[in-house]
Design an enzyme around this catalytic site. Structure first.
Site, PDB file in Angstrom:
ATOM      1  N   ARG A 132       1.530  -4.991   6.179  1.00 22.67           N
ATOM      2  CA  ARG A 132       0.899  -3.938   5.363  1.00 22.67           C
ATOM      3  C   ARG A 132       1.763  -2.696   5.465  1.00 22.67           C
ATOM      4  O   ARG A 132       2.139  -2.277   6.557  1.00 22.67           O
ATOM      5  CB  ARG A 132      -0.521  -3.620   5.843  1.00 22.67           C
ATOM      6  CG  ARG A 132      -1.171  -2.560   4.934  1.00 22.67           C
ATOM      7  CD  ARG A 132      -2.634  -2.337   5.205  1.00 22.67           C
ATOM      8  NE  ARG A 132      -3.197  -1.460   4.177  1.00 22.67           N
ATOM      9  CZ  ARG A 132      -4.413  -1.547   3.675  1.00 22.67           C
ATOM     10  NH1 ARG A 132      -5.221  -2.480   4.113  1.00 22.67           N
ATOM     11  NH2 ARG A 132      -4.829  -0.713   2.749  1.00 22.67           N
ATOM     12  N   LEU A 162      11.125 -19.966  -5.023  1.00 21.59           N
ATOM     13  CA  LEU A 162      10.096 -19.110  -4.412  1.00 21.59           C
ATOM     14  C   LEU A 162       8.789 -19.174  -5.197  1.00 21.59           C
ATOM     15  O   LEU A 162       8.778 -19.045  -6.420  1.00 21.59           O
ATOM     16  CB  LEU A 162      10.581 -17.653  -4.394  1.00 21.59           C
ATOM     17  CG  LEU A 162       9.557 -16.634  -3.882  1.00 21.59           C
ATOM     18  CD1 LEU A 162       9.461 -16.676  -2.359  1.00 21.59           C
ATOM     19  CD2 LEU A 162       9.904 -15.223  -4.343  1.00 21.59           C
ATOM     20  N   HIS A 214       2.968   3.522  -8.960  1.00 25.74           N
ATOM     21  CA  HIS A 214       2.722   2.115  -9.297  1.00 25.74           C
ATOM     22  C   HIS A 214       3.899   1.518 -10.069  1.00 25.74           C
ATOM     23  O   HIS A 214       4.233   0.345  -9.912  1.00 25.74           O
ATOM     24  CB  HIS A 214       1.424   1.968 -10.101  1.00 25.74           C
ATOM     25  CG  HIS A 214       0.203   2.375  -9.320  1.00 25.74           C
ATOM     26  ND1 HIS A 214       0.010   1.985  -8.015  1.00 25.74           N
ATOM     27  CD2 HIS A 214      -0.880   3.123  -9.649  1.00 25.74           C
ATOM     28  CE1 HIS A 214      -1.149   2.482  -7.578  1.00 25.74           C
ATOM     29  NE2 HIS A 214      -1.694   3.179  -8.553  1.00 25.74           N
ATOM     30  N   GLY A 222       0.348   5.537  -4.291  1.00 27.64           N
ATOM     31  CA  GLY A 222      -0.241   6.805  -4.732  1.00 27.64           C
ATOM     32  C   GLY A 222       0.236   7.964  -3.880  1.00 27.64           C
ATOM     33  O   GLY A 222       0.668   9.008  -4.396  1.00 27.64           O
ATOM     34  N   ASP A 240       0.830  -1.209   0.000  1.00 25.08           N
ATOM     35  CA  ASP A 240       0.000   0.000   0.000  1.00 25.08           C
ATOM     36  C   ASP A 240       0.865   1.260   0.000  1.00 25.08           C
ATOM     37  O   ASP A 240       2.021   1.227   0.425  1.00 25.08           O
ATOM     38  CB  ASP A 240      -0.923  -0.035   1.234  1.00 25.08           C
ATOM     39  CG  ASP A 240      -2.113   0.894   1.082  1.00 25.08           C
ATOM     40  OD1 ASP A 240      -2.377   1.358  -0.056  1.00 25.08           O
ATOM     41  OD2 ASP A 240      -2.776   1.168   2.103  1.00 25.08           O
TER      42      ASP A 240
HETATM   43  C1  IPE Z   1      -5.398  -2.736  -0.711  1.00 26.61           C
HETATM   44  O1  IPE Z   1      -5.041  -1.392  -0.780  1.00 26.61           O
HETATM   45  C2  IPE Z   1      -5.296  -3.366  -2.079  1.00 26.61           C
HETATM   46  C3  IPE Z   1      -3.961  -3.477  -2.627  1.00 26.61           C
HETATM   47  C4  IPE Z   1      -2.826  -3.170  -2.024  1.00 26.61           C
HETATM   48  C5  IPE Z   1      -3.897  -4.021  -3.961  1.00 26.61           C
HETATM   49  P1  IPE Z   1      -6.127  -0.247  -0.970  1.00 26.61           P
HETATM   50  O2  IPE Z   1      -5.394   1.033  -0.975  1.00 26.61           O
HETATM   51  O3  IPE Z   1      -6.995  -0.551  -2.124  1.00 26.61           O
HETATM   52  O4  IPE Z   1      -7.005  -0.414   0.359  1.00 26.61           O
HETATM   53  P2  IPE Z   1      -7.957   0.616   1.102  1.00 26.61           P
HETATM   54  O5  IPE Z   1      -8.926   1.143   0.078  1.00 26.61           O
HETATM   55  O6  IPE Z   1      -7.091   1.696   1.656  1.00 26.61           O
HETATM   56  O7  IPE Z   1      -8.611  -0.198   2.178  1.00 26.61           O
HETATM   57  C1  IPE Z   2      -1.258   0.311  -3.474  1.00 28.28           C
HETATM   58  O1  IPE Z   2      -1.060   1.676  -3.422  1.00 28.28           O
HETATM   59  C2  IPE Z   2      -1.406  -0.231  -4.872  1.00 28.28           C
HETATM   60  C3  IPE Z   2      -2.790  -0.583  -5.247  1.00 28.28           C
HETATM   61  C4  IPE Z   2      -3.809  -0.588  -4.443  1.00 28.28           C
HETATM   62  C5  IPE Z   2      -3.004  -0.953  -6.629  1.00 28.28           C
HETATM   63  P1  IPE Z   2      -2.279   2.678  -3.520  1.00 28.28           P
HETATM   64  O2  IPE Z   2      -2.586   2.946  -4.947  1.00 28.28           O
HETATM   65  O3  IPE Z   2      -3.437   2.195  -2.698  1.00 28.28           O
HETATM   66  O4  IPE Z   2      -1.658   3.985  -2.867  1.00 28.28           O
HETATM   67  P2  IPE Z   2      -2.351   4.927  -1.793  1.00 28.28           P
HETATM   68  O5  IPE Z   2      -2.792   4.040  -0.665  1.00 28.28           O
HETATM   69  O6  IPE Z   2      -3.498   5.589  -2.470  1.00 28.28           O
HETATM   70  O7  IPE Z   2      -1.265   5.855  -1.390  1.00 28.28           O
HETATM   71 MG    MG Z   3      -4.006   2.395  -0.787  1.00 32.56          MG
END
Ligand code: IPE
Ligand code: IPE
Ligand code: MG
Length: 238
Positions: free
Chosen positions: A183, A128, A34, A20, A17
């Site tokens: 996480r 792995l 990403h 973004g 996570d």
């Molecule tokens: C969980 O992250 C999904 C992935 C890492 C692919 P999100 O960013 O989508 O989760 P929420 O929306 O914060 O719960």
């Molecule tokens: C995790 O990072 C990747 C995916 C869920 C695809 P995010 O895209 O959720 O990044 P944040 O949480 O918005 O920073």
């Molecule tokens: Mg996220």
């Protein structure tokens, strides 16, 4: 008595996570996060294998992520092709086996094709097990398992249901339960990930975003895991 198997992290799951937010903090578009995040999958997979992890299950796209902008979703659907083109040869050289969990049928055809090819190309490997969760959601997985079992029961090909039999209907069949779930980026929730499989996993929430999650941070997480006293409902042996 210390049981070494109890202390070993055979199956590591990661909710990758914060891509973004990391990108935004650098004044870049979310997609740039990403891209760096995908490169980091390679770095961490190699490091995890070197640290003795046997199964690494990474959350790449959830069943809820379709809610994002069309542009972001379309970029995330193109990433597997870019990623495997860059790194598949190295993964094969290292003996990694790629497995996909999630509903491939709902992915764009070209994305599903790339993922299936990575699975097929590496299916005989014994190193792995690098499991990518793509269009994965635990509720869907459990629901689909229940439906498939009901179907088999109805036509007489499945007997009474117990935990072991139910697990054989999950997308993670043939994998051991998750030992450690990490996480990144400070959020403390599970977001519909591996709900059945993490029943007795240790949980770690680290402040670093996924692009900042280095092998050194992974090493610290595994060290912390080894300090935990996993009792599985029993009483500590002293
Ligand atoms: C969980 O992250 C999904 C992935 C890492 C692919 P999100 O960013 O989508 O989760 P929420 O929306 O914060 O719960
Ligand atoms: C995790 O990072 C990747 C995916 C869920 C695809 P995010 O895209 O959720 O990044 P944040 O949480 O918005 O920073
Ligand atoms: Mg996220």
């Amino acid at each position: 008595m210390i049981d070494n198997n109890e202390k070993k992290c055979r199956h590591l799951a990661v909710i990758m996570d914060g891509n973004g937010r990391w990108a935004k903090a650098q004044g870049k578009p979310r997609t740039a996060g990403h891209m760096v995040g995908a490169d980091n999958v390679r770095t961490i997979a190699i490091a995890a294998a070197e640290m003795g992890v046997e199964y690494l299950t990474l959350y790449a796209f959830s069943t809820e992520n379709w809610k994002r902008s069309k542009d972001e979703v379309s970029y995330l659907m193109k990433l597997p092709a870019i990623f495997f083109k860059k790194y598949m040869k190295e993964f094969l050289d290292r003996g990694f086996r790629i497995r996909i969990i999630g509903e491939m049928d709902d992915l764009p055809e070209s994305t599903a094709a790339v993922l299936k090819e990575a699975e097929t190309e590496s299916e005989k490997n014994t190193g792995l097990s690098l499991n990518i969760a793509m269009n994965y959601g635990s509720h869907r997985e459990i629901l689909l398992a229940a439906k498939a079992y009901a179907e088999d029961y109805k036509n007489g090909s499945a007997g009474d249901l117990d935990e072991e039999l139910f697990e054989s209907y999950l997308m993670t069949k043939d994998m051991p339960p998750v030992d450690l779930l990490i996480r990144t980026s400070g959020e403390m929730r599970i977001s519909n990930y591996l709900l059945w499989q993490i029943a007795y996993a240790e949980l770690e929430f680290v402040p670093e975003s996924w692009p900042e999650f280095t092998p050194e941070v992974l090493r610290r997480c595994l060290e912390e895991f080894r300090q935990r006293d996993r009792r599985f409902g029993g009483v500590k042996n002293v």
